[in-house]
Design a protein around this motif. Sequence first.
Motif, short mmCIF file in Angstrom:
data_model
loop_
_atom_site.label_atom_id
_atom_site.label_comp_id
_atom_site.label_asym_id
_atom_site.label_seq_id
_atom_site.Cartn_x
_atom_site.Cartn_y
_atom_site.Cartn_z
N THR A 141 -6.78 -12.85 24.69
CA THR A 141 -7.36 -12.89 23.34
C THR A 141 -6.63 -11.99 22.35
O THR A 141 -6.32 -12.39 21.23
CB THR A 141 -8.85 -12.50 23.39
OG1 THR A 141 -9.54 -13.42 24.23
CG2 THR A 141 -9.46 -12.53 22.00
N LYS A 142 -6.32 -10.76 22.75
CA LYS A 142 -5.68 -9.83 21.83
C LYS A 142 -4.29 -10.30 21.43
O LYS A 142 -3.91 -10.25 20.25
CB LYS A 142 -5.59 -8.44 22.47
CG LYS A 142 -5.14 -7.36 21.49
CD LYS A 142 -5.26 -5.98 22.10
CE LYS A 142 -4.86 -4.90 21.10
NZ LYS A 142 -4.99 -3.53 21.68
N ILE A 193 -4.58 -13.28 19.01
CA ILE A 193 -4.90 -12.86 17.64
C ILE A 193 -3.67 -12.32 16.94
O ILE A 193 -3.44 -12.59 15.75
CB ILE A 193 -6.04 -11.83 17.66
CG1 ILE A 193 -7.34 -12.48 18.13
CG2 ILE A 193 -6.23 -11.20 16.29
CD1 ILE A 193 -8.48 -11.51 18.30
N ASP A 197 -2.31 -13.95 13.45
CA ASP A 197 -2.33 -13.15 12.22
C ASP A 197 -1.12 -13.41 11.34
O ASP A 197 -1.14 -13.12 10.15
CB ASP A 197 -2.40 -11.65 12.57
CG ASP A 197 -3.81 -11.21 12.93
OD1 ASP A 197 -4.76 -11.95 12.62
OD2 ASP A 197 -3.95 -10.14 13.56
N ILE A 202 -11.81 -16.25 20.64
CA ILE A 202 -10.77 -15.67 19.78
C ILE A 202 -11.37 -15.28 18.43
O ILE A 202 -11.11 -14.19 17.91
CB ILE A 202 -9.61 -16.67 19.58
CG1 ILE A 202 -8.88 -16.88 20.92
CG2 ILE A 202 -8.64 -16.17 18.52
CD1 ILE A 202 -7.79 -17.93 20.86
N MET A 205 -11.90 -11.35 16.27
CA MET A 205 -11.19 -11.08 15.01
C MET A 205 -12.03 -10.19 14.10
O MET A 205 -13.24 -10.02 14.29
CB MET A 205 -10.89 -12.40 14.29
CG MET A 205 -9.86 -13.28 14.97
SD MET A 205 -9.61 -14.83 14.05
CE MET A 205 -8.16 -15.47 14.87
N ARG A 221 -12.12 -13.69 10.20
CA ARG A 221 -12.96 -14.76 10.76
C ARG A 221 -13.58 -15.60 9.65
O ARG A 221 -13.63 -16.83 9.74
CB ARG A 221 -14.05 -14.15 11.64
CG ARG A 221 -14.92 -15.21 12.31
CD ARG A 221 -15.75 -14.64 13.44
NE ARG A 221 -16.64 -13.58 12.99
CZ ARG A 221 -16.56 -12.32 13.35
NH1 ARG A 221 -15.60 -11.92 14.17
NH2 ARG A 221 -17.43 -11.42 12.91
#
Length: 309
Positions: free
Chosen positions: A17-18, A21, A25, A47, A51, A56
């Motif tokens: 997930t990190k 993101i 971005d 996900i 954020m 989001r």
Amino acid sequence: MVNESDSLARKVAALDTKTAIERLDLRNPVEVARMLASMPPARANSILSAMSVETRERIMAAAPAGTDWMDSQRYPEGSVGRLLEDPPAVFRSGTSVASAIEVLRDTVKQRMVTYLFVVDRENHLLGVAAFRELLYAEKMQTLDEVMIRGAFALRPTMQLVDAMKEVVTRHYPVYPVCEEDGTLVGQVRGQVLFEQQAFEISAQAGAMVGVEKEERLATPLMRSFKFRHPWLQINLLTVFVSAAVVGMFEDTIDKVVVLAMFLPVLGGQSGNLGCQAMAVLLRGMTLGELKGMPIAKLIGKEAVLGLMN
């Protein structure tokens, strides 16, 4: 361009997930929303929930038609609500078959329609009509006359394990999702439900040996190291403890050399017992049997089996 976007979406979905993101971005909200919409709903929602609020909200504002992220974020992770989609065919009670067909002419060009959901003025689900029933119905008939009343529905707050137990004997392609009072909040595809449960099961094996649920094949090396480092440190500590215990009896082993022959036997039996315990625990986690079971009872059982071996 579409193929490139879909390919990139698949690559991002395969990341933790990190990292996902961080990749997203760098792109504009409209493109990110399109990419997330092509992912499995549970993955997209996980996900989004990680954020920042501002990011989001921008992505949700650019969500394509049929994407139900706003409602999905209200429900806890691991619940049916995180898999919600907007139903493409919802009609008020009393709608004629002819009117429904006319509305669906444009809908089917954009989304696949399996069932028509019939609701009252308060959006309570009254029944479900299969799309194919429209072929055999008279145009002047109403949907109330061809629908199935009292249709099976899932609750958005249900955990995936509980939902799977409910649908395992049904195998419908799509399930309506309603609140306790019968209010229709969305739909969940059977394929998505089974795929998400398969992912949850696959993550359980890793959880038993210190592999984080978030770690994927495409996770960067240093992030994988951070995920695994605490478990490896604990494992290293237990190995040192075991070595210290053996060291305490070094003189005894030197005097009775035959005892050294039992060290690999002991290690093998311990490893085998651990694998057996892990298999039983995984089965219990999958079937939801660990709820309410005292941990002491579980540990005691495994301790007795170890003495028996």
